[in-house]
Design a protein around this motif. Sequence first.
Motif, PDB file in Angstrom:
ATOM      1  N   ILE A 170       1.322 108.214 129.394  1.00 21.61           N
ATOM      2  CA  ILE A 170      -0.009 108.768 129.150  1.00 21.61           C
ATOM      3  C   ILE A 170      -0.618 108.034 127.967  1.00 21.61           C
ATOM      4  O   ILE A 170      -0.018 107.953 126.898  1.00 21.61           O
ATOM      5  CB  ILE A 170       0.067 110.284 128.891  1.00 21.61           C
ATOM      6  CG1 ILE A 170       0.634 110.980 130.125  1.00 21.61           C
ATOM      7  CG2 ILE A 170      -1.308 110.839 128.519  1.00 21.61           C
ATOM      8  CD1 ILE A 170       0.964 112.432 129.933  1.00 21.61           C
ATOM      9  N   SER A 203      -4.305 108.397 127.349  1.00 20.28           N
ATOM     10  CA  SER A 203      -5.438 109.156 126.811  1.00 20.28           C
ATOM     11  C   SER A 203      -5.556 110.492 127.526  1.00 20.28           C
ATOM     12  O   SER A 203      -5.101 110.663 128.653  1.00 20.28           O
ATOM     13  CB  SER A 203      -6.751 108.367 126.929  1.00 20.28           C
ATOM     14  OG  SER A 203      -7.189 108.315 128.267  1.00 20.28           O
ATOM     15  N   ALA A 204      -6.170 111.433 126.822  1.00 22.50           N
ATOM     16  CA  ALA A 204      -6.446 112.766 127.358  1.00 22.50           C
ATOM     17  C   ALA A 204      -7.887 113.094 127.002  1.00 22.50           C
ATOM     18  O   ALA A 204      -8.244 113.115 125.823  1.00 22.50           O
ATOM     19  CB  ALA A 204      -5.497 113.799 126.760  1.00 22.50           C
ATOM     20  N   ASP A 205      -8.710 113.300 128.034  1.00 20.33           N
ATOM     21  CA  ASP A 205     -10.145 113.547 127.822  1.00 20.33           C
ATOM     22  C   ASP A 205     -10.744 112.511 126.870  1.00 20.33           C
ATOM     23  O   ASP A 205     -11.441 112.842 125.913  1.00 20.33           O
ATOM     24  CB  ASP A 205     -10.400 114.967 127.336  1.00 20.33           C
ATOM     25  CG  ASP A 205     -10.242 115.997 128.454  1.00 20.33           C
ATOM     26  OD1 ASP A 205     -10.270 115.601 129.642  1.00 20.33           O
ATOM     27  OD2 ASP A 205     -10.094 117.186 128.145  1.00 20.33           O
ATOM     28  N   ILE A 259      -3.866 108.700 123.087  1.00 18.91           N
ATOM     29  CA  ILE A 259      -2.592 109.373 122.836  1.00 18.91           C
ATOM     30  C   ILE A 259      -1.563 108.313 122.455  1.00 18.91           C
ATOM     31  O   ILE A 259      -1.297 107.389 123.216  1.00 18.91           O
ATOM     32  CB  ILE A 259      -2.103 110.125 124.103  1.00 18.91           C
ATOM     33  CG1 ILE A 259      -3.118 111.163 124.562  1.00 18.91           C
ATOM     34  CG2 ILE A 259      -0.727 110.740 123.868  1.00 18.91           C
ATOM     35  CD1 ILE A 259      -3.361 112.300 123.596  1.00 18.91           C
ATOM     36  N   LEU A 279      -0.755 114.828 122.446  1.00 19.47           N
ATOM     37  CA  LEU A 279      -1.062 115.440 123.740  1.00 19.47           C
ATOM     38  C   LEU A 279      -0.770 116.931 123.703  1.00 19.47           C
ATOM     39  O   LEU A 279      -1.572 117.740 124.170  1.00 19.47           O
ATOM     40  CB  LEU A 279      -0.251 114.771 124.853  1.00 19.47           C
ATOM     41  CG  LEU A 279      -0.421 115.366 126.248  1.00 19.47           C
ATOM     42  CD1 LEU A 279      -1.863 115.267 126.709  1.00 19.47           C
ATOM     43  CD2 LEU A 279       0.520 114.690 127.223  1.00 19.47           C
ATOM     44  N   THR A 318      -8.500 115.504 131.842  1.00 14.37           N
ATOM     45  CA  THR A 318      -8.360 114.226 132.527  1.00 14.37           C
ATOM     46  C   THR A 318      -7.430 113.343 131.716  1.00 14.37           C
ATOM     47  O   THR A 318      -7.679 113.095 130.536  1.00 14.37           O
ATOM     48  CB  THR A 318      -9.729 113.546 132.715  1.00 14.37           C
ATOM     49  OG1 THR A 318     -10.561 114.406 133.506  1.00 14.37           O
ATOM     50  CG2 THR A 318      -9.587 112.203 133.421  1.00 14.37           C
ATOM     51  N   LEU A 319      -6.361 112.918 132.363  1.00 16.75           N
ATOM     52  CA  LEU A 319      -5.373 112.060 131.720  1.00 16.75           C
ATOM     53  C   LEU A 319      -5.486 110.654 132.284  1.00 16.75           C
ATOM     54  O   LEU A 319      -5.659 110.475 133.490  1.00 16.75           O
ATOM     55  CB  LEU A 319      -3.959 112.579 131.959  1.00 16.75           C
ATOM     56  CG  LEU A 319      -3.656 113.989 131.462  1.00 16.75           C
ATOM     57  CD1 LEU A 319      -2.229 114.369 131.823  1.00 16.75           C
ATOM     58  CD2 LEU A 319      -3.888 114.098 129.968  1.00 16.75           C
ATOM     59  N   GLU A 320      -5.398 109.676 131.396  1.00 12.85           N
ATOM     60  CA  GLU A 320      -5.297 108.288 131.820  1.00 12.85           C
ATOM     61  C   GLU A 320      -3.875 107.850 131.515  1.00 12.85           C
ATOM     62  O   GLU A 320      -3.341 108.145 130.446  1.00 12.85           O
ATOM     63  CB  GLU A 320      -6.306 107.420 131.075  1.00 12.85           C
ATOM     64  CG  GLU A 320      -6.344 106.002 131.586  1.00 12.85           C
ATOM     65  CD  GLU A 320      -7.454 105.179 130.969  1.00 12.85           C
ATOM     66  OE1 GLU A 320      -7.596 104.027 131.382  1.00 12.85           O
ATOM     67  OE2 GLU A 320      -8.167 105.682 130.071  1.00 12.85           O
ATOM     68  N   PHE A 321      -3.260 107.169 132.466  1.00 12.33           N
ATOM     69  CA  PHE A 321      -1.857 106.807 132.309  1.00 12.33           C
ATOM     70  C   PHE A 321      -1.569 105.481 132.991  1.00 12.33           C
ATOM     71  O   PHE A 321      -2.361 104.993 133.787  1.00 12.33           O
ATOM     72  CB  PHE A 321      -0.950 107.915 132.865  1.00 12.33           C
ATOM     73  CG  PHE A 321      -1.215 108.265 134.311  1.00 12.33           C
ATOM     74  CD1 PHE A 321      -0.463 107.685 135.319  1.00 12.33           C
ATOM     75  CD2 PHE A 321      -2.214 109.165 134.654  1.00 12.33           C
ATOM     76  CE1 PHE A 321      -0.706 108.000 136.643  1.00 12.33           C
ATOM     77  CE2 PHE A 321      -2.467 109.485 135.981  1.00 12.33           C
ATOM     78  CZ  PHE A 321      -1.715 108.905 136.985  1.00 12.33           C
ATOM     79  N   GLN A 365      -5.960 107.445 136.611  1.00  8.89           N
ATOM     80  CA  GLN A 365      -6.456 108.698 136.040  1.00  8.89           C
ATOM     81  C   GLN A 365      -6.108 109.854 136.956  1.00  8.89           C
ATOM     82  O   GLN A 365      -6.038 109.693 138.174  1.00  8.89           O
ATOM     83  CB  GLN A 365      -7.976 108.672 135.883  1.00  8.89           C
ATOM     84  CG  GLN A 365      -8.467 107.972 134.673  1.00  8.89           C
ATOM     85  CD  GLN A 365      -9.957 108.214 134.450  1.00  8.89           C
ATOM     86  OE1 GLN A 365     -10.677 108.673 135.322  1.00  8.89           O
ATOM     87  NE2 GLN A 365     -10.405 107.899 133.258  1.00  8.89           N
ATOM     88  N   THR A 403      -7.023 114.284 137.047  1.00 10.40           N
ATOM     89  CA  THR A 403      -7.576 115.487 136.433  1.00 10.40           C
ATOM     90  C   THR A 403      -6.674 116.650 136.827  1.00 10.40           C
ATOM     91  O   THR A 403      -6.435 116.885 138.008  1.00 10.40           O
ATOM     92  CB  THR A 403      -9.017 115.726 136.892  1.00 10.40           C
ATOM     93  OG1 THR A 403      -9.811 114.596 136.500  1.00 10.40           O
ATOM     94  CG2 THR A 403      -9.601 116.987 136.258  1.00 10.40           C
TER      95      THR A 403
END
Length: 65
Positions: A8, A10-12, A16, A22, A36-39, A47, A49
């Motif tokens: 992960i 980023s979160a919104d 992170i 997180l 919404t998580l980007e990983f 991404q 949600t």
Amino acid sequence: MLEGGDIIISADNKQIRQYDELEGIVTAMQPGEEITLEFIRDGQRQQATLTVLPYGQRKPTGHPR
């Protein structure tokens, strides 16, 4: 859906760098809110949600145990 090995990043739209970041974001949210998580998975940026569930509750995955 996240999978083991996903990283992960980023979160919104908040970067992170450590799990604690997180955890702080998610614990400040209410059940039913979406995040919404980007990983990174297999070298690809993705991404997802997800809906926050009440603490301790897990959504069934449909996979046998």
